[in-house]
Design a protein around this motif. Structure first.
Motif, PDB file in Angstrom:
ATOM      1  N   GLU A 217       0.830  -1.208   0.000  1.00 62.85           N
ATOM      2  CA  GLU A 217       0.000   0.000   0.000  1.00 62.85           C
ATOM      3  C   GLU A 217       0.864   1.258   0.000  1.00 62.85           C
ATOM      4  O   GLU A 217       0.580   2.214  -0.731  1.00 62.85           O
ATOM      5  CB  GLU A 217      -0.951  -0.010   1.187  1.00 62.85           C
ATOM      6  CG  GLU A 217      -2.050  -1.052   1.057  1.00 62.85           C
ATOM      7  CD  GLU A 217      -2.916  -1.159   2.295  1.00 62.85           C
ATOM      8  OE1 GLU A 217      -2.821  -0.302   3.205  1.00 62.85           O
ATOM      9  OE2 GLU A 217      -3.703  -2.128   2.363  1.00 62.85           O
TER      10      GLU A 217
ATOM     11  N   GLN B  68       1.064   3.970  -3.029  1.00 59.43           N
ATOM     12  CA  GLN B  68       0.768   5.372  -2.727  1.00 59.43           C
ATOM     13  C   GLN B  68       1.888   6.275  -3.219  1.00 59.43           C
ATOM     14  O   GLN B  68       1.631   7.312  -3.832  1.00 59.43           O
ATOM     15  CB  GLN B  68       0.545   5.572  -1.223  1.00 59.43           C
ATOM     16  CG  GLN B  68       0.097   6.980  -0.872  1.00 59.43           C
ATOM     17  CD  GLN B  68      -1.300   7.296  -1.361  1.00 59.43           C
ATOM     18  OE1 GLN B  68      -2.244   6.607  -1.023  1.00 59.43           O
ATOM     19  NE2 GLN B  68      -1.436   8.339  -2.162  1.00 59.43           N
TER      20      GLN B  68
ATOM     21  N   TYR C  73       1.707   6.476  -6.978  1.00 60.57           N
ATOM     22  CA  TYR C  73       0.563   7.307  -7.359  1.00 60.57           C
ATOM     23  C   TYR C  73       0.901   8.789  -7.163  1.00 60.57           C
ATOM     24  O   TYR C  73       0.653   9.611  -8.047  1.00 60.57           O
ATOM     25  CB  TYR C  73      -0.661   6.905  -6.538  1.00 60.57           C
ATOM     26  CG  TYR C  73      -1.924   7.617  -6.942  1.00 60.57           C
ATOM     27  CD1 TYR C  73      -2.725   7.116  -7.962  1.00 60.57           C
ATOM     28  CD2 TYR C  73      -2.326   8.786  -6.299  1.00 60.57           C
ATOM     29  CE1 TYR C  73      -3.896   7.763  -8.344  1.00 60.57           C
ATOM     30  CE2 TYR C  73      -3.490   9.446  -6.671  1.00 60.57           C
ATOM     31  CZ  TYR C  73      -4.279   8.927  -7.688  1.00 60.57           C
ATOM     32  OH  TYR C  73      -5.438   9.571  -8.057  1.00 60.57           O
ATOM     33  N   ASN C  74       1.453   9.099  -6.000  1.00 64.67           N
ATOM     34  CA  ASN C  74       1.805  10.491  -5.696  1.00 64.67           C
ATOM     35  C   ASN C  74       2.830  11.053  -6.684  1.00 64.67           C
ATOM     36  O   ASN C  74       2.867  12.255  -6.928  1.00 64.67           O
ATOM     37  CB  ASN C  74       2.358  10.617  -4.279  1.00 64.67           C
ATOM     38  CG  ASN C  74       1.311  10.370  -3.220  1.00 64.67           C
ATOM     39  OD1 ASN C  74       0.127  10.197  -3.506  1.00 64.67           O
ATOM     40  ND2 ASN C  74       1.744  10.295  -1.970  1.00 64.67           N
TER      41      ASN C  74
ATOM     42  N   LEU D 246      -6.292   6.419  -2.650  1.00 65.22           N
ATOM     43  CA  LEU D 246      -5.004   6.956  -3.095  1.00 65.22           C
ATOM     44  C   LEU D 246      -5.091   8.461  -3.353  1.00 65.22           C
ATOM     45  O   LEU D 246      -4.209   9.227  -2.955  1.00 65.22           O
ATOM     46  CB  LEU D 246      -4.528   6.234  -4.359  1.00 65.22           C
ATOM     47  CG  LEU D 246      -4.131   4.760  -4.198  1.00 65.22           C
ATOM     48  CD1 LEU D 246      -3.941   4.117  -5.564  1.00 65.22           C
ATOM     49  CD2 LEU D 246      -2.882   4.622  -3.348  1.00 65.22           C
TER      50      LEU D 246
ATOM     51  N   ASN E  23      -5.482  10.352  -0.063  1.00 70.15           N
ATOM     52  CA  ASN E  23      -4.193  10.394   0.639  1.00 70.15           C
ATOM     53  C   ASN E  23      -3.226  11.365  -0.031  1.00 70.15           C
ATOM     54  O   ASN E  23      -2.475  12.083   0.639  1.00 70.15           O
ATOM     55  CB  ASN E  23      -3.558   8.998   0.705  1.00 70.15           C
ATOM     56  CG  ASN E  23      -4.295   8.066   1.635  1.00 70.15           C
ATOM     57  OD1 ASN E  23      -5.076   8.483   2.480  1.00 70.15           O
ATOM     58  ND2 ASN E  23      -4.054   6.774   1.476  1.00 70.15           N
ATOM     59  N   ARG E  24      -3.236  11.413  -1.375  1.00 69.34           N
ATOM     60  CA  ARG E  24      -2.364  12.338  -2.093  1.00 69.34           C
ATOM     61  C   ARG E  24      -2.729  13.781  -1.774  1.00 69.34           C
ATOM     62  O   ARG E  24      -1.862  14.616  -1.488  1.00 69.34           O
ATOM     63  CB  ARG E  24      -2.451  12.106  -3.607  1.00 69.34           C
ATOM     64  CG  ARG E  24      -1.459  12.975  -4.397  1.00 69.34           C
ATOM     65  CD  ARG E  24      -1.650  12.852  -5.897  1.00 69.34           C
ATOM     66  NE  ARG E  24      -2.962  13.281  -6.335  1.00 69.34           N
ATOM     67  CZ  ARG E  24      -3.360  14.554  -6.456  1.00 69.34           C
ATOM     68  NH1 ARG E  24      -2.543  15.535  -6.146  1.00 69.34           N
ATOM     69  NH2 ARG E  24      -4.572  14.850  -6.875  1.00 69.34           N
TER      70      ARG E  24
END
Length: 111
Positions: A72, A76, A79-80, A98, A101-102
């Motif tokens: 995870e 993340q 993705y960021n 995601l 969280n970003r």
């Protein structure tokens, strides 16, 4: 020993002792001392096997949880850093989390 679940029911020190003693006491009074010792040995071996099974189960569960957390975190980070399409195609059910969280990381100045 703490209570733990291993398939059938909670495993406690008291349960292991009680089951071993019940098996020994159930042996026929006419049985020799050697037979009673053999019964005790079998019950001790069963208790050890049960404890080892629990220990292995706990280790496996901890390892799985750690690997899931690492995955995870890695997804993340990817993705960021812009791997949005990759995340959408490989982890489509995670996209909302995601993105949230970003955005939270950006708001804290961590992205």
């Amino acid at each position: 020993m703490e209570d733990h679940n291993i398939g059938i029911g909670p495993v406690t020190r008291e349960r292991l002792i009680t089951e071993a003693l019940d098996a020994i006491m159930a042996a026929d009074i006419k049985d020799s001392a050697e037979a009673k010792v053999a019964a005790l040995r079998r019950e001790i071996e069963n208790a050890i096997d049960l404890a080892l099974a629990h220990q292995k189960e706990a280790i496996v569960e901890d390892k799985i949880e750690g690997l899931e957390s690492d995955l995870e975190d890695a997804v993340q980070v990817a993705y960021n850093r812009g791997a949005v399409e990759w995340a959408r195609s490989n982890y489509p059910t995670w996209i909302d989390r995601l993105e949230a969280n970003r955005k939270a990381a950006e708001a804290r100045g961590q992205c």
